[in-house]
Scaffold this active site. Structure first.
Site, PDB file in Angstrom:
ATOM      1  N   SER A   1     -47.492 -31.672  38.981  1.00 27.80           N
ATOM      2  CA  SER A   1     -47.119 -31.789  40.431  1.00 27.80           C
ATOM      3  C   SER A   1     -46.016 -31.168  40.847  1.00 27.80           C
ATOM      4  O   SER A   1     -45.653 -30.974  42.030  1.00 27.80           O
ATOM      5  CB  SER A   1     -46.878 -33.419  40.512  1.00 27.80           C
ATOM      6  OG  SER A   1     -48.130 -34.162  40.296  1.00 27.80           O
TER       7      SER A   1
ATOM      8  N   GLU B   1       0.671  -1.195  -0.126  1.00 27.15           N
ATOM      9  CA  GLU B   1      -0.042  -0.016   0.313  1.00 27.15           C
ATOM     10  C   GLU B   1       0.842   1.191  -0.064  1.00 27.15           C
ATOM     11  O   GLU B   1       0.521   2.387  -0.619  1.00 27.15           O
ATOM     12  CB  GLU B   1      -1.007  -0.043   1.368  1.00 27.15           C
ATOM     13  CG  GLU B   1      -1.874  -1.125   1.405  1.00 27.15           C
ATOM     14  CD  GLU B   1      -2.927  -0.835   0.140  1.00 27.15           C
ATOM     15  OE1 GLU B   1      -3.577   0.427  -0.226  1.00 27.15           O
ATOM     16  OE2 GLU B   1      -3.165  -1.772  -0.664  1.00 27.15           O
TER      17      GLU B   1
END
Length: 876
Positions: free
Chosen positions: A479, A86
């Site tokens: 239950s 770059e």
């Protein structure tokens, strides 16, 4: 004028024109240039991360994937790869590269194409942070001046670090740290040279050069980067040759999740978005720490999935996902089976098909390619060939309904055929035929001392459905409600030794215009039975009689003490049978009251939130159980009461004195001294309670918790519904099974003094029955058969999880609290006894409620307000 002078003047004029042009351009744009000083305090958009309490990553939320890194944390070769590609003169130019710009301009002039970029890394930082990507001369001018300004205020290393963290690199990854994770599933320090070169080549065109979308283009670009590194002498010739030969293996990876808690992560996401808003939640880099223990969470997921698969397999195989070609079985003379195949796909076509198929959890798509005897051959995505032996096939008898399964298969041909698209899961070194379960499940575990969530599983697979059954599914509890019904009875003068009549109930229901005949499950009736034994055996008719004894509304009021909402509790006797609909988390919260001695804790799952710089921005202040605090404040309340009484006495005495002396009364109007106690009293009354509120007595909580131990250990000559938990060999566990009418929901809730866990199994449609299973002759003696129920269907996951959670931990036996006595009673009547044989046992009582007579004495029944007759209920 000589040609030399002309050229000199022309150059000077050109330079002057250039200077004036630059100055003019600067004057034109300077007012539009933003301040680059903000780069020193830049906040990169980073996703929210969710962690377990021990720092394991649970999930990550945010549109942009970014892992900010310091420059020194980045590999040197990666930095050099970026610079070589770059901006090779980055550490030499002042923000713009005149040589690079001249070289790029020359290329354009000679070729007519812009083959080389002229933007430096500094210019790219200026563009990324301050400008758009539009290709206009004015934007380029601004970029140049911003780059120069940036170089004046930031060091080269600071600029490079911003660039490497900010740059877009495709697939929603921003910065090199995120790219390493997204493309290779690695930390940046673990990248190979080839992988570093691939990432360094992405800024030019991340959408088309990334290795997931186009491996060939990524390879070409990688080799260019490696060539630039070689020419800059950043790598050797050998390193270059090895890197260019390395194959490109890349696929999309998510965040490196190290703890599987997707349902918890979604709960966190919703909470943080509600608190901070979506924009901040997804971009400010919040680090959210939960209360979840990663070890317990992993075991919870394993226990739930194993239990669901166990249920699903025993109810039968529902067949392949699809059939790619027909294969008709033909029995040969020797008894073997051959398949006549029509339209068989080629291997390439099979692989192409499998590439489009998805697995789920540990299930992998496969295509059966051959069947012989008691094994089958299959191929997986990628071309891997596997064998499924008889151990992986023998379970797969045909599913007929939830209540019926076909005969056990005798050969592989009865189960699979070539051309079938099936799902398989690893089984040790082998493979097992599988299927996506239809049934759902949930598990939630909390700390009863402060409500901290320890583990939560909201379903078999979050990828399949995000509906969180642990917190969102209101299901009938069966239950599992009974301990709360019994707690109400103990709060109303009944005891664990109270004898009730376990006999069928037959009554006409005028509202429904039919007889109501609630039954025990199983339909076994023991006649007179003590409350402790009735709870351990989960006797339905006894629960109804207890409800009648206490009264429906009084019982409902008692149940709201456990955090249950009034609207969820029915106004009928079906309440005693578990017709209330609650979530697993609500049930666990209720059971925590028994586990911690009578206090209601509030569940929570977020312990703290940090920002992206590790600053604490939120911390949960738990409201824990604190018996010492309660005792201290009780003493304080008594002191305040005494002070108020003393102050009232003083005021009365002063009033009487003033009434006798009018002049003193006038002086008192101006003096009006404030009592020194008033401020202290006001502070005490208005102070926020710093600990969990007590909702039932310590004695009540202890009795219920102790009675629930009998569900596991039973008594002389009988066993409780949770007797399978004896295998854990712990005396500090209490628990209760739960099965609803028609077996649509199965539950188990239980606890130790330091952990409360609830598990649930059922179908999402709430109408399908869990059904029953017949014996499979291919399997061993440990298989589960018969009707599904809480003890068979929900308890196994609870047992596996709790066994792991408490493994190696000492047992904590809670001593009886003050106000509890223990006396020897007769097992048959619940009365006092002097016998010391098998007809007697010791029982706990709240002091003052012990039996007053002996079993061999005549005694009159205690009157009650129940609608029951004396034949139905005897209270001693």
């Amino acid at each position: 004028m000589s040609w030399f002078k002309k050229i000199t003047l022309l150059v000077l004029a050109g330079l002057m024109f250039g200077v004036l042009a630059v100055a003019g351009a600067y004057l034109y744009v300077k007012d539009d240039l933003p301040s680059v000083a903000t780069l020193k305090e830049v906040k990169l958009q980073t996703p929210m991360r969710v962690f377990s309490q021990d720092g394991q990553l649970i999930s990550q939320f945010g549109e942009k994937r970014r892992i900010p890194l310091k420059l020194e944390e980045m590999p040197e070769l990666l930095i050099k790869a970026v610079l070589a590609t770059e901006d090779s003169r980055f550490y030499e130019h002042p923000g713009i590269d005149i040589i690079g710009m001249f070289r790029a301009a020359t290329v354009v002039a000679l070729s007519g194409e812009a083959r080389q970029g002229a933007s430096t890394i500094t210019q790219q930082v200026a563009r990324e942070f301050f400008l758009s990507r539009e290709k206009r001369i004015l934007r380029k001018v601004k970029e140049i001046f911003l780059a120069i300004r940036i170089e004046q205020q930031l060091s080269k290393d600071e600029i490079l670090e911003l660039y490497l963290n900010k740059i877009e690199l495709g697939q929603r990854s921003f910065g090199v740290g995120a790219a390493a994770q997204v493309y290779f599933g690695k930390a940046i320090q673990d990248l190979t040279l080839s992988e570093m070169a691939i990432i360094a080549g992405l800024p030019q065109a991340p959408s088309v050069l990334n290795p997931v979308r186009s491996p060939s283009r990524a390879r070409t670009r990688r080799n260019i980067v490696l060539g630039r590194m070689l020419s800059e002498k950043y790598i050797t010739k050998q390193q270059y040759e090895e890197a260019v030969q390395e194959p490109i293996i890349s696929k999309l990876h998510g965040a490196q999740i190290t703890a599987s808690a997707p349902y918890v992560a979604e709960m966190v996401r919703q909470e943080i978005v509600a608190k901070y808003g979506e924009e901040e939640a997804y971009s400010k880099g919040f680090q959210v720490y939960t209360t979840v223990d990663s070890r317990l969470q992993a075991k919870a997921v394993e226990a739930v999935q194993k239990n669901v698969v166990g249920y699903d397999e025993r109810h039968g195989y529902r067949g392949p996902v699809a059939t790619l070609w027909q294969a008709n079985a033909e029995t040969q003379a020797d008894g073997s089976v051959q398949f006549a195949e029509q339209g068989r796909l080629s291997d390439a076509e099979i692989l192409a098909y499998l590439d489009e198929q998805d697995g789920l959890e540990d299930l992998t798509p496969a295509v059966i390619t051959a069947v012989s005897g008691r094994e089958a051959s299959a191929i997986l995505s990628g071309g891997r060939a596997i064998q499924i032996n008889w151990q992986g096939l023998s379970w797969a008898r045909k599913f007929i309904s939830h209540d019926r399964q076909s005969h056990a298969p005798k050969s592989a041909a009865e189960v699979v055929a070539p051309g079938m698209h099936v799902l398989v899961r690893p089984q040790g070194a082998n493979w097992r035929l599988g299927q996506i379960p239809n049934v759902s499940s949930a598990l939630v575990a909390i700390n009863p001392t402060d409500g901290a969530l320890q583990a939560l599983v909201g379903g078999y697979s979050f990828a399949m459905t995000q509906f969180n059954r642990a917190t969102q599914a209101n299901r009938q509890v069966g239950s599992n409600i009974k301990p709360f019904i019994y707690s109400a009875a103990l709060d109303n003068k009944l005891t664990l030794a109270t004898v009730m009549n376990d006999a069928p109930i037959h009554e006409w229901d005028e509202g429904a215009n039919q007889a109501w005949r609630p039954k025990n499950s199983p339909e076994v009736y023991d006649g007179p039975i003590r409350i402790r034994e009735a709870l351990a055996k989960s006797k339905n008719v006894v629960a109804i009689r207890l409800l009648r004894t206490v009264g429906i509304e009084k019982t409902r009021q008692h149940l709201t003490k456990f955090g249950f909402r009034d609207k969820d509790l029915p106004h009928s006797e079906t309440l005693a049978l578990g017709s209330a609909s609650l979530t697993p988390l609500e049930l666990a919260t209720g059971y925590a009251v028994f586990a911690n001695g009578g206090y209601l804790v509030k569940p929570y799952f977020i312990s703290k939130v940090l920002d992206d710089e590790n600053n604490l921005i939120f911390e949960h202040k738990p409201v824990p159980v604190c018996a010492e605090c309660e005792a201290r404040d009780l003493a304080g309340q008594q002191a305040v009461l005494q002070a108020r009484q003393h102050e009232k006495a003083q005021q009365q005495a002063a009033a009487e004195a003033l009434a006798a002396d009018p002049e003193a009364q006038l002086e008192a109007q101006f003096a009006a001294p404030v009592s020194p106690n008033q401020t202290a009293i006001a502070d005490f009354v208005s102070a926020e309670v710093p600990y969990a509120p007590r909702v039932i007595s310590a004695q009540n909580a202890f009795l219920v918790a102790d009675a629930l131990k009998s569900s596991i250990w039973g008594g002389r000559g009988w066993v409780g519904t949770a007797h399978r938990l004896r295998d854990l060999k712990r005396q500090d566990l209490s628990g209760k099974t739960g099965t609803t009418n028609d077996v649509k929901d199965a539950w188990f809730s239980g606890f130790s003094p330091e952990l409360v866990v609830t598990t649930w199994v059922g179908f999402d449609d709430a109408e399908s029955r869990l059904g029953k299973t017949a014996w499979n002759s291919n399997l061993g003696k440990d298989q589960t058969t018969g009707s599904e129920a809480g003890a068979k269907t929900a308890l196994p996951a609870w047992q596996e999880f709790v066994g792991f959670a408490l493994e190696g931990k000492p047992q904590i036996i809670t001593p009886p609290p003050v106000g509890i006595s223990s006396v020897r009673i007769d097992l048959a009547t619940g009365l006092l006894t002097q016998a010391t044989d098998n007809s007697s046992t010791f029982e706990y009582f709240i002091q003052g409620t012990e039996p007053k007579t002996y079993a061999n004495s005549s005694v009159s029944p205690v009157p009650t307000e129940s609608k029951e007759t004396q034949e139905d209920i005897e209270l001693f």
